[in-house]
Motif scaffolding. Sequence first.
Motif, PDB file in Angstrom:
ATOM      1  N   ARG A 138       0.832  -1.204   0.000  1.00  0.00           N
ATOM      2  CA  ARG A 138       0.000   0.000   0.000  1.00  0.00           C
ATOM      3  C   ARG A 138       0.865   1.252   0.000  1.00  0.00           C
ATOM      4  O   ARG A 138       0.559   2.233  -0.667  1.00  0.00           O
ATOM      5  CB  ARG A 138      -0.912   0.007   1.234  1.00  0.00           C
ATOM      6  CG  ARG A 138      -2.292  -0.534   0.945  1.00  0.00           C
ATOM      7  CD  ARG A 138      -3.232  -0.205   2.086  1.00  0.00           C
ATOM      8  NE  ARG A 138      -3.431   1.229   2.239  1.00  0.00           N
ATOM      9  CZ  ARG A 138      -3.922   1.783   3.337  1.00  0.00           C
ATOM     10  NH1 ARG A 138      -4.223   1.037   4.372  1.00  0.00           N
ATOM     11  NH2 ARG A 138      -4.109   3.078   3.428  1.00  0.00           N
ATOM     12  N   LYS A 171       0.886   4.180  -2.698  1.00  0.00           N
ATOM     13  CA  LYS A 171       0.640   5.561  -2.274  1.00  0.00           C
ATOM     14  C   LYS A 171       1.739   6.485  -2.787  1.00  0.00           C
ATOM     15  O   LYS A 171       1.475   7.554  -3.330  1.00  0.00           O
ATOM     16  CB  LYS A 171       0.580   5.602  -0.743  1.00  0.00           C
ATOM     17  CG  LYS A 171      -0.040   6.857  -0.194  1.00  0.00           C
ATOM     18  CD  LYS A 171       0.046   6.886   1.325  1.00  0.00           C
ATOM     19  CE  LYS A 171       0.777   8.124   1.762  1.00  0.00           C
ATOM     20  NZ  LYS A 171       1.188   8.101   3.146  1.00  0.00           N
ATOM     21  N   GLN A 231       1.540   9.513  -5.506  1.00  0.00           N
ATOM     22  CA  GLN A 231       2.038  10.822  -5.112  1.00  0.00           C
ATOM     23  C   GLN A 231       3.033  11.381  -6.127  1.00  0.00           C
ATOM     24  O   GLN A 231       3.003  12.558  -6.475  1.00  0.00           O
ATOM     25  CB  GLN A 231       2.707  10.673  -3.761  1.00  0.00           C
ATOM     26  CG  GLN A 231       2.860  11.946  -3.013  1.00  0.00           C
ATOM     27  CD  GLN A 231       3.529  11.656  -1.698  1.00  0.00           C
ATOM     28  OE1 GLN A 231       3.093  10.787  -0.940  1.00  0.00           O
ATOM     29  NE2 GLN A 231       4.612  12.334  -1.441  1.00  0.00           N
ATOM     30  N   ALA A 266      16.703  12.343   4.639  1.00  0.00           N
ATOM     31  CA  ALA A 266      16.996  13.769   4.761  1.00  0.00           C
ATOM     32  C   ALA A 266      18.110  14.170   3.805  1.00  0.00           C
ATOM     33  O   ALA A 266      18.070  15.214   3.172  1.00  0.00           O
ATOM     34  CB  ALA A 266      17.381  14.091   6.193  1.00  0.00           C
ATOM     35  N   VAL A 290      13.580  11.683  -4.777  1.00  0.00           N
ATOM     36  CA  VAL A 290      12.985  11.493  -3.454  1.00  0.00           C
ATOM     37  C   VAL A 290      12.149  10.213  -3.426  1.00  0.00           C
ATOM     38  O   VAL A 290      12.150   9.474  -2.436  1.00  0.00           O
ATOM     39  CB  VAL A 290      12.138  12.729  -3.067  1.00  0.00           C
ATOM     40  CG1 VAL A 290      11.442  12.500  -1.747  1.00  0.00           C
ATOM     41  CG2 VAL A 290      13.001  13.956  -2.989  1.00  0.00           C
ATOM     42  N   ASP A 338       4.829   6.665   7.654  1.00  0.00           N
ATOM     43  CA  ASP A 338       4.906   8.040   8.122  1.00  0.00           C
ATOM     44  C   ASP A 338       6.273   8.667   7.989  1.00  0.00           C
ATOM     45  O   ASP A 338       7.235   8.016   8.190  1.00  0.00           O
ATOM     46  CB  ASP A 338       4.490   8.121   9.578  1.00  0.00           C
ATOM     47  CG  ASP A 338       3.248   8.949   9.668  1.00  0.00           C
ATOM     48  OD1 ASP A 338       2.181   8.370   9.840  1.00  0.00           O
ATOM     49  OD2 ASP A 338       3.355  10.176   9.522  1.00  0.00           O
ATOM     50  N   MET A 358      -0.992  14.398   1.560  1.00  0.00           N
ATOM     51  CA  MET A 358      -0.678  14.147   0.152  1.00  0.00           C
ATOM     52  C   MET A 358      -0.268  15.455  -0.521  1.00  0.00           C
ATOM     53  O   MET A 358       0.785  15.545  -1.162  1.00  0.00           O
ATOM     54  CB  MET A 358      -1.936  13.572  -0.518  1.00  0.00           C
ATOM     55  CG  MET A 358      -1.763  13.267  -1.971  1.00  0.00           C
ATOM     56  SD  MET A 358      -1.202  11.581  -2.143  1.00  0.00           S
ATOM     57  CE  MET A 358      -1.300  11.382  -3.894  1.00  0.00           C
ATOM     58  N   LEU A 386      18.180  17.490  11.112  1.00  0.00           N
ATOM     59  CA  LEU A 386      17.319  16.512  10.448  1.00  0.00           C
ATOM     60  C   LEU A 386      15.870  16.868  10.630  1.00  0.00           C
ATOM     61  O   LEU A 386      15.407  17.024  11.741  1.00  0.00           O
ATOM     62  CB  LEU A 386      17.563  15.129  11.040  1.00  0.00           C
ATOM     63  CG  LEU A 386      18.915  14.545  10.711  1.00  0.00           C
ATOM     64  CD1 LEU A 386      19.062  13.227  11.395  1.00  0.00           C
ATOM     65  CD2 LEU A 386      19.070  14.398   9.224  1.00  0.00           C
TER      66      LEU A 386
END
Lengths: 341, 349
Positions: free
Chosen positions: A3, A7, A11, A265, A320, A341, B154, B348
């Motif tokens: 999933r 996603k 995006q 990062a 990214v 997350d 999103m 960070l």
Amino acid sequence: MVRYYIKRTVQLLVTIVTVVSLSFFLIRFLPGGPADALRAELLQNNPGMSQAQINRRVEARLNIAPDDPLLVQYTDYLINLSQGDMGTSTTQGAPVTEILASAIPWTIFVMATAVGVAFVIGISAGALMAYKEGSRFDSTATVAAIVTNSVPDYIYGILLLWILGFQLGLFPLGGRYSGAVEPTINLLTPMQTVGFLGDALRHAALLITSVVIFVWGGWALGMRGNSIQILGEDYLRVARLRGLSERRIALRYVGRNAVLPMYTAMLITVGFLFGGSVILEQIFSYPGVGYYMIEGLHRRDYPLMMGVFIVITITVAIGVYIADLTYGWIDPRASADGGSD
Amino acid sequence: MSQKTNHDEIVDALDDEDSAFGAVADDTLSKRERYVRALDRNIVAPARIVWDDLRARVGLAIIGIYLFMGTVGPKLIDPPRTGDGPRLEGAFETWAHPLGTDSLGRDILASIVHATPNMLLMILAGGIFTTVMATVVGTTSGYLRGRVDQFIMMVTDVVMTIPGLPLVVILAAALSPENPIVIGVILTINAWAGLARSIRSQVLAVRENSYVEAAKAMGMPTRTVIRREILPNIMPYVLVNFVNASRNVIFASVGLYFIGVLPYDTIVNWGVMIDLAYQGGALQTTAAAHWLLAPLITVMLLSFGLIMFAQGTDRMFNPRVRARHSSSGTAEEPDEETNSTPATGGALK
């Protein structure tokens, strides 16, 4: 996990569509925007020209047919883009795609080298600082990292160019390589290849240095913080009790665990450095993608400018995206909590 | 006097007889007292912590100088005019032109001072836009969760992946903004996204606290819960990020004025000065070095001041430091605390 992949892919597609639409609407609609500016310029230079002729000229330049219905214009624009057609640069007399294709490798070369050097310096400095926490080395390096990180890279660029380029004459003042050097990358002629690479590196050296001075500090501080935290963990004590060598502990136990959380990062930083090339390449007259963006802007060459914008943003978005997808694979701890997350 | 003790006794008796639920606060705070307390908790105590830190003090002093330069400065120093003095006079040579003059004879100190108000407006606009936008988006998203959260995040992620500088360049090309406030907003057009994300995760943590649940159980409307129970917890974080956002506005605006992306007629920015010096051959001749160095040092010093301030205020997060300062004891700072917090937080995101 699947999933999450879906996603992220959605995006990425949304990002690309947003960027492309943005460039379309900016050219097309903004009052006083590129289309209007170009039309005004054409009118001024050719007072006898009819509206239809002007529209045709605008279309040839901007890849836009102002008379077609909006939806047709938009789909045409998308189709052209997907075929790699970004219009023709008005000032360079070549298709935008061609100019970008020749510029991108240079920007990637410069930024990749800079990021690589900054990574080695930043990570090793950060690890050393953590090991010698509280020592004079630690406090000096921390201050140095904060101070160098607080000045933007283009200021280092100007100062380096001024001192090492103009005043001392140690480095070339612009360009990708000297005119006298034939660009060769060929294993059969190693001498020439090395000579060319060395020359290219000399031309890029100041640009690379300014990025490194700016970036290393942030990574060193991040590495230092992460390492200090790990140095206090129980499993490290266990590793010592097991009699593992210090070297192995430093590399496998501390180093790896401290670097990995910085992975995403860092890749985002790389993306933003790519965007930051806009200013730096201008200072060093280094014809990479950023340089052409500003050239396009100054000379009202909008197809070129928009082409660079689309290429930079999509490259960063894909970068990214790859970073996010591979993160769980590089650092198993992330996939354990779903990585959502 | 005696009456009061009487009263206290009665209250005590009541307390003993009834269960704890029956007890009522024996004195209510007047509005004024409440404000005083809020002021003490939200401004005086943090200010004391900040002032205790050398870095924050240095930062505040530097920021103060620039604020002075931007507000009072233009009234004290005449605006720079062509032919104010001889061309390219060096720095620290005469009192009339302490930082020297540029190639048109304009006084450099005056140019720097008169560029400051615009710069401050830009910083303020950009900083406010970023933090307000990020706080609104982050708190709503983190508090509501579910579908709304997913959708907002999103959008945020999409905005976050677009590199800022190229985006600002094409916006500047299309809009050619001249108002400093508009420029400030354009420069931070996608800077809010990253901050919104981190505020959201802070909100996610805060909303698990029992007092938030209590507030909801009492039937407070969502807006009030967010404003009264959640926002105060993330305010220090937002403040530090306001400073960082300001720094980015300075970097971007000076950089973009320097490469000539933002339009200008007169000197409205230190970046314009750097551009003029660069174009005017300040790199080739040492005679014009001061012309280039003055705005460069101006930018570097302000940025240094802001970063020092941000580093110093980072300590406000530390609950132990906060607690110590709200009770007036000044114990010796344990070493570990200073080391652990600031480094990771800044680097960070």
